[in-house]
Write a protein that holds these residues in place. Structure first.
Motif, mmCIF file in Angstrom:
data_model
loop_
_atom_site.group_PDB
_atom_site.id
_atom_site.type_symbol
_atom_site.label_atom_id
_atom_site.label_comp_id
_atom_site.label_asym_id
_atom_site.label_seq_id
_atom_site.Cartn_x
_atom_site.Cartn_y
_atom_site.Cartn_z
ATOM 1 N N PRO A 71 17.478 -0.308 -0.183
ATOM 2 C CA PRO A 71 16.257 -1.017 -0.616
ATOM 3 C C PRO A 71 15.660 -1.843 0.516
ATOM 4 O O PRO A 71 16.379 -2.381 1.363
ATOM 5 N N SER A 72 14.337 -1.927 0.545
ATOM 6 C CA SER A 72 13.641 -2.616 1.637
ATOM 7 C C SER A 72 13.495 -4.102 1.393
ATOM 8 O O SER A 72 13.147 -4.841 2.307
ATOM 9 N N TYR A 73 13.720 -4.551 0.134
ATOM 10 C CA TYR A 73 13.592 -5.966 -0.222
ATOM 11 C C TYR A 73 12.223 -6.528 0.176
ATOM 12 O O TYR A 73 12.111 -7.656 0.654
ATOM 13 N N GLY A 74 11.183 -5.724 -0.003
ATOM 14 C CA GLY A 74 9.830 -6.193 0.270
ATOM 15 C C GLY A 74 9.379 -6.037 1.705
ATOM 16 O O GLY A 74 8.219 -6.312 2.029
ATOM 17 N N ARG A 76 8.104 -4.117 5.044
ATOM 18 C CA ARG A 76 7.252 -2.950 5.236
ATOM 19 C C ARG A 76 7.254 -2.521 6.696
ATOM 20 O O ARG A 76 7.449 -3.331 7.591
ATOM 21 N N SER A 77 7.012 -1.240 6.905
ATOM 22 C CA SER A 77 6.921 -0.712 8.262
ATOM 23 C C SER A 77 5.734 -1.339 8.997
ATOM 24 O O SER A 77 4.676 -1.570 8.401
ATOM 25 N N CYS A 78 5.904 -1.618 10.276
ATOM 26 C CA CYS A 78 4.840 -2.290 11.043
ATOM 27 C C CYS A 78 4.495 -1.512 12.302
ATOM 28 O O CYS A 78 4.323 -2.087 13.372
ATOM 29 N N VAL A 79 4.428 -0.188 12.203
ATOM 30 C CA VAL A 79 4.188 0.614 13.398
ATOM 31 C C VAL A 79 2.769 1.182 13.472
ATOM 32 O O VAL A 79 2.309 1.538 14.561
ATOM 33 N N LYS A 80 2.071 1.258 12.358
ATOM 34 C CA LYS A 80 0.739 1.870 12.383
ATOM 35 C C LYS A 80 -0.276 0.913 13.008
ATOM 36 O O LYS A 80 -0.278 -0.281 12.723
#
Length: 257
Positions: A71-74, A76-80
């Motif tokens: 689980p990501s626990y909120g 988010r990916s920050c690559v875009k």
């Protein structure tokens, strides 16, 4: 009328005191033995129970859920990149880099140099890996990382080439040790070097850009370089898959036994 005399109670004899102490000691000793035994029985059960529970739960758990990402626990990916980000254009200034440190330090340093090349409008030449200070290995960039994947993944961000153009192989170069922890404005000032040089050689890659209040798109570029572009070479990836399959087979065989 006969008056009754007052009799003081006789103190217990030393023999009685000793007997009472022995009985009290024996009682606590038996309690200690009883609870110690119970504790060992519970401990043996705990050692066996998780193992059996783990296997029973694994047997009931679907494969898709078992191997799913945690689980990501909120988070988010920050690559875009953002909508304001512009694609790279052809630059006639080149930056060569000698990475330093261990493998993980070199990976981080290479991601930093991708960001620096973007800030300075430079074409990045595939970095050279450290062979002297910590690494002590003859491997090249393409031996460790998927070189083509690295170039193609970052083609919208920075122009990357495998080597300097032949006509620039012997031109004078500006040799720089960039200041660690420097901000974006520092590297923007370094673009003044392009007035005299067409090639800048960076002797060390550990510029440590992570905590310097970088623009959002530059920080995301670092993430793309570090977590998407710097993929291990196909032979290493294949060997890693063989090892993971071997470990899975060994664990399954151990569980069956």
């Amino acid at each position: 009328m006969v008056q009754r005399g007052y009799h003081r109670p006789r103190p217990p004899s030393p023999h009685a005191i000793k007997l009472n102490l022995i009985l009290i000691f024996a009682f606590f000793f038996l309690v200690f033995i009883f609870y110690t035994r119970q504790w060992h029985l519970l401990d043996d059960q705990r050692k066996q129970q998780p193992f059996s529970d783990e296997h029973s739960q694994t047997d009931r758990m679907p494969d898709a859920e078992l191997w799913d990402a945690p689980p990501s626990y909120g988070l988010r990916s920050c690559v875009k990149p953002t909508s304001r980000y512009k694609a790279a254009t052809g630059w006639d200034h080149y930056m060569t880099v000698r990475s330093n440190g261990g493998l993980n330090q070199m990976r981080t340093g290479i991601a930093d140099m991708v960001a620096v090349a973007r800030i300075m409008n430079a074409t990045l030449v595939i970095p050279q890996l450290d062979k002297r200070s910590f690494w002590h290995d003859s491997s090249t960039f393409s031996d460790i990382f998927d070189e083509l994947h690295f170039i193609e993944t970052l083609q919208e961000d920075v122009k990357i080439v495998k080597e300097l153009p032949q006509e620039l192989a012997n031109v004078p170069r500006a040799r720089k040790h960039f200041t660690s922890w420097a901000s974006t404005s520092y590297y923007e000032d370094m673009t003044q070097l392009w007035k005299e040089y067409q090639v800048i050689h960076v002797a060390k890659s550990d510029s440590r850009l992570a905590n310097n209040d970088l623009p959002l798109d530059i920080q995301r570029l670092r993430c793309r370089a570090l977590y998407h572009a710097l993929r291990f070479s196909p032979p290493i990836e294949s060997f890693g898959k063989v090892l993971s399959m071997h470990d899975a087979d060994t664990a399954e065989a151990g569980g069956a036994a």
